[in-house]
Motif scaffolding. Structure first.
Motif, PDB file in Angstrom:
ATOM      1  N   UNK A  25     -38.369 -17.547   7.921  1.00 56.36           N
ATOM      2  CA  UNK A  25     -38.850 -18.123   9.268  1.00 56.36           C
ATOM      3  C   UNK A  25     -40.019 -17.461   9.602  1.00 56.36           C
ATOM      4  N   UNK A  26     -41.238 -17.993  10.075  1.00 53.95           N
ATOM      5  CA  UNK A  26     -42.478 -17.552  10.546  1.00 53.95           C
ATOM      6  C   UNK A  26     -42.659 -18.090  12.125  1.00 53.95           C
ATOM      7  N   UNK A  27     -42.526 -17.060  12.699  1.00 52.76           N
ATOM      8  CA  UNK A  27     -42.611 -17.364  14.357  1.00 52.76           C
ATOM      9  C   UNK A  27     -44.281 -16.845  14.637  1.00 52.76           C
TER      10      UNK A  27
ATOM     11  N   UNK B  19     -40.535 -21.932   6.706  1.00 49.79           N
ATOM     12  CA  UNK B  19     -40.447 -22.680   7.960  1.00 49.79           C
ATOM     13  C   UNK B  19     -41.222 -22.081   9.212  1.00 49.79           C
ATOM     14  N   UNK B  20     -42.288 -22.756   9.711  1.00 50.73           N
ATOM     15  CA  UNK B  20     -42.864 -22.218  10.860  1.00 50.73           C
ATOM     16  C   UNK B  20     -42.201 -22.779  12.423  1.00 50.73           C
TER      17      UNK B  20
ATOM     18  N   UNK C 100     -44.601 -12.148  18.845  1.00 57.43           N
ATOM     19  CA  UNK C 100     -45.205 -12.749  17.867  1.00 57.43           C
ATOM     20  C   UNK C 100     -46.647 -12.247  17.212  1.00 57.43           C
ATOM     21  N   UNK C 101     -46.613 -11.953  16.014  1.00 52.33           N
ATOM     22  CA  UNK C 101     -45.892 -12.746  14.866  1.00 52.33           C
ATOM     23  C   UNK C 101     -44.510 -12.044  14.648  1.00 52.33           C
ATOM     24  N   UNK C 102     -43.521 -12.822  14.057  1.00 52.89           N
ATOM     25  CA  UNK C 102     -42.335 -12.312  13.337  1.00 52.89           C
ATOM     26  C   UNK C 102     -41.870 -13.169  12.359  1.00 52.89           C
ATOM     27  N   UNK C 103     -41.601 -12.342  11.358  1.00 54.76           N
ATOM     28  CA  UNK C 103     -41.010 -13.137  10.063  1.00 54.76           C
ATOM     29  C   UNK C 103     -39.466 -12.531   9.996  1.00 54.76           C
TER      30      UNK C 103
END
Length: 311
Positions: A38-40, A69-70, A207-210
């Motif tokens: 998950x990429x935020x 998934x973004x 952000x960003x956070x993965x």
């Protein structure tokens, strides 16, 4: 022994199938993978923009192990409503952040946009990206890139509907008329609300956070906040799978630049393990063949593909 199967080349000695070209990443996304990431991000965030080379390199080398998934966030939501006297200080802060991030990471972004075309409703741009995703993940990903280029490279006001539609016109395969209808649709708003809900549920506060997930649904995801060295992300995937990852052979530089159509020197450097001098040398070769055109910016160059791909 190797065998080509449609968009992939399968290597018996490695036991993996690798993409022939970057477009294959999106086809591979449909398959079941042992890791999900998950990429935020906030599309207007320079630190998130600086994650682009890492994401591209992961896809190039290890896309057979994971899917992405973004989720979109809005760290500058204060600009969506009148902020009076605070506006000038917000603009100055954002301009400084853009320039400092570009200098630190090597991923070009020009803080002058905040003086020349400052955004008053960043929510509009983020909603537009969700609208583009209604036409498929590949279209949405390409549109996200065009919006970011408009902001970080061309210094456009991406809160402007005219700019957002212009970005759509640059995405091959996009139905621009349908996109224009979806810009203010309830479906797009609901999709963006879904991103916000997931962000809150995952306790993502920067952000960003993965977040990396394995196949064991009882195991919590591993959250990585901020920007790290590429090998950190590779190690995380390897640890989740409990084995050493087998790297795909590299896609050619020409295929890479052709697919993305516009790439930063920093992206080429990271993806192909080249230093700045090597990147310049290789791109000058392509320039002599009239395959690319250099676009110079305050914080480094981009290269636009202008040739025809030799298969």
């Amino acid at each position: 022994m190797t065998a080509k199967e449609g968009n992939f080349v399968c290597y018996d000695n490695l036991g993996i199938c690798c993409p022939v070209e970057p477009a294959s990443f999106y086809i591979m996304e449909r398959e079941k993978k042992p890791v999900e990431i998950y990429v935020f991000i906030d599309p207007l965030c320079p630190e998130c923009w600086s994650l682009e080379p890492v994401i591209k390199k992961l896809q190039m080398e290890y896309s057979n192990y994971f899917k992405i998934t973004t989720f979109l966030g809005n760290e500058m939501r204060s600009l969506n409503s009148p902020c009076g006297k605070q506006y000038k200080s917000i603009v100055e802060e954002m301009a400084k952040s853009y320039n400092e991030t570009a200098c630190r990471t090597g991923m070009p972004c020009d803080g002058d946009v905040w003086y020349e075309n400052a955004m008053t409703t960043p929510y509009s741009a983020i909603l537009a990206i969700k609208a583009s995703e209604l036409q498929g993940k590949a279209i949405g990903s390409k549109y996200l890139r065009r919006v970011r280029e408009a902001l970080f490279l061309h210094k456009k006001n991406i809160a402007s509907e005219d700019v957002l539609i212009s970005c759509a016109e640059k995405v091959e395969g996009m139905d621009v008329g349908e996109f224009a209808k979806d810009l203010h649709s309830e479906v797009a708003k609901k999709a963006l609300h879904g991103d916000s809900k997931t962000t809150k549920e995952m306790d993502v506060d920067a952000l960003p956070t993965m977040i990396f997930f394995g196949e064991d649904v009882d195991e919590p995801g591993l959250k990585v906040q901020g920007l790290y060295d590429y090998n950190v992300y590779v190690s995380i995937i390897s640890d989740i799978l409990g084995k050493e990852l087998q790297k795909c052979p590299p896609v050619s530089l020409e295929h890479f630049v052709s697919f993305y159509s516009l790439v930063a020197e920093k992206e080429i450097s990271v993806v192909f393990d080249m230093d700045a001098e090597q990147v310049k040398k290789e791109m000058k070769k392509m320039q002599l063949k009239q395959q690319v055109k250099e676009i110079r910016t305050k914080h480094g160059s981009f290269w636009r593909y202008t040739g025809e791909l030799n298969e």
